[in-house]
Scaffold this active site. Sequence first.
Site, PDB file in Angstrom:
ATOM      1  N   GLU A 285      78.893  -8.168  72.977  1.00  0.00           N
ATOM      2  CA  GLU A 285      78.424  -8.143  71.573  1.00  0.00           C
ATOM      3  C   GLU A 285      78.088  -9.533  71.043  1.00  0.00           C
ATOM      4  O   GLU A 285      78.555  -9.934  69.962  1.00  0.00           O
ATOM      5  CB  GLU A 285      79.468  -7.464  70.673  1.00  0.00           C
ATOM      6  CG  GLU A 285      79.632  -5.996  70.986  1.00  0.00           C
ATOM      7  CD  GLU A 285      80.455  -5.209  69.966  1.00  0.00           C
ATOM      8  OE1 GLU A 285      81.099  -5.817  69.095  1.00  0.00           O
ATOM      9  OE2 GLU A 285      80.440  -3.964  70.050  1.00  0.00           O
TER      10      GLU A 285
ATOM     11  N   GLU B 106      80.142   0.937  75.221  1.00  0.00           N
ATOM     12  CA  GLU B 106      81.198   1.238  74.239  1.00  0.00           C
ATOM     13  C   GLU B 106      80.695   2.383  73.391  1.00  0.00           C
ATOM     14  O   GLU B 106      79.657   2.253  72.722  1.00  0.00           O
ATOM     15  CB  GLU B 106      81.510   0.031  73.347  1.00  0.00           C
ATOM     16  CG  GLU B 106      82.304  -1.045  74.050  1.00  0.00           C
ATOM     17  CD  GLU B 106      82.773  -2.158  73.121  1.00  0.00           C
ATOM     18  OE1 GLU B 106      83.055  -1.904  71.937  1.00  0.00           O
ATOM     19  OE2 GLU B 106      82.846  -3.306  73.600  1.00  0.00           O
TER      20      GLU B 106
END
Length: 501
Positions: free
Chosen positions: A173, A292
Amino acid sequence: MNQATLRLDTHFVVAPIDRRIFSGFLEHLGRAVYQGVYDPGNELSDKNGFRHDVIAALKPLFMPLVRYPGGNFVSDYDWTDGIGPKANRPKRLDYAWQSIESNQFGTDEFMQWCKLVDTKPMMAVNLGTAGARQAAALLEYCNLPVGTAWADKRAANGHKDPYGVKVWCLGNEMDGPWQAGHVPADEYARRAYQAGYLMKQMDPTIQLVACGSSGRGMGTYLEYDRTAVDYCWDQIDFVSAHRYSENHRNDSAWFLAEGTEIDRIIEDYDGLLTYVRGKRRSKKHMHLSFDEWNVWYKAMGDKHQRGNWKEAAPLLEEVYNLEDALVAAQYLMAFIRRADVVKMACLAQIVNVIAPILTNEKGVLIQSIYHPIAQIAKLAHGQSLMTLVDSTKYKAGDRGEVAALDAAASYDPANGNLAVFLVNRDPTKALTASVRLADVTVDGVSATCLTGKDVKAANTWEHPNAVAPKPIEVEQPEPGTLRVTIPGPGMVSLSVKTTRR
Ligand code: AHR
């Protein structure tokens, strides 16, 4: 009563299903590692401290890969803290979750644990506060035969044979301002390229995943991804997508239509990857690693996300209910439907932290989301089939009129096994679903139904089976047609033995 028809033909194939879409994710966060998978001294743990009740509960999820060690945690993690004699390992500040990391569980422990779970590691490297050199050193530690410094260190730590880790995430991320070492897309792209360049030289058999967007709500959604994918095209094999579904508005009709959003994200990435491939006139096919995904919105905020500089504080311990389970099902069903695009996906996470399994000192609790995941992972083999759905629509708030039936199907040409997954998203009405099979005869069929007394029904330590699948009857009104009634809301999984006509 709502009605729907699903038409299937086993020749109408989307793509082979890559079983890696059933992977999981374990982060150093809260009680995921400590008290989750690793709990030395507990009588439920083996001599190495691994909880065998957790291992037993994870096995029926058939996870081909487990992503590790983060997540946000990895972006300031020094993996060298977690190897060697445990007494010498430093305690560190974990800025991602404002916790203390004891480093008693590290790379070698994770590799041993993977073997016990029958899974393989998917390692993430720190591209936040570290970089190419530390990433390459970790790959050397994991994958090279003895003869160079880091590989020799592994042997000295008691592990002579290389681990052969095949899948590596280039950071986590990096688009998010909350991420240690967050940088704009072009800078991340350079970091990822440099790390990938060293890593693929050292071991050309590995596959690399570049960070894409951490969510569709990000201002840089798709543009961050495009920059990274284009710049790193020759180094990488996947781009990642993340999503956590939420029902803050407490509108079940809207929330249960979440599958439409998941479909849309996959479509977005399909377009993006096709665009970059075309622009580069490349023959290479890049795929999506949805590494995710889950429902997460209740255990949020400081109380749930900040560890107050303690070890193993109970963070992100989301309690899952029926509607969450039906949304989890829709993730996997979307991945199956788009087996041409999604080749890896990781349930985030696996134990205690936004997880299908919770532990206490005495055992494990199976949460609602566990059941659809276990069922789909058990039954979906072979090829993904095109699904032609004709369904009554229902009102899904500002998502508009949405088909009540969500469907996915797989067919295994090796044995004629067909699996069909049906979710009735309408929280107010049952649905009769007819599955019409164009080209096979039915030799046998079994089915289960997952529902609960209401959308908020959840498994608790006192009532651990409030949401659990039960066997149901399947009607065969005519040859080649299967008919089931699905409660509103609910999910039916069909396992069908077939012969091609
Ligand atoms: O899974 C919890 C966190 O969610 C991960 O650490 C991070 O990657 C994401 O924002």
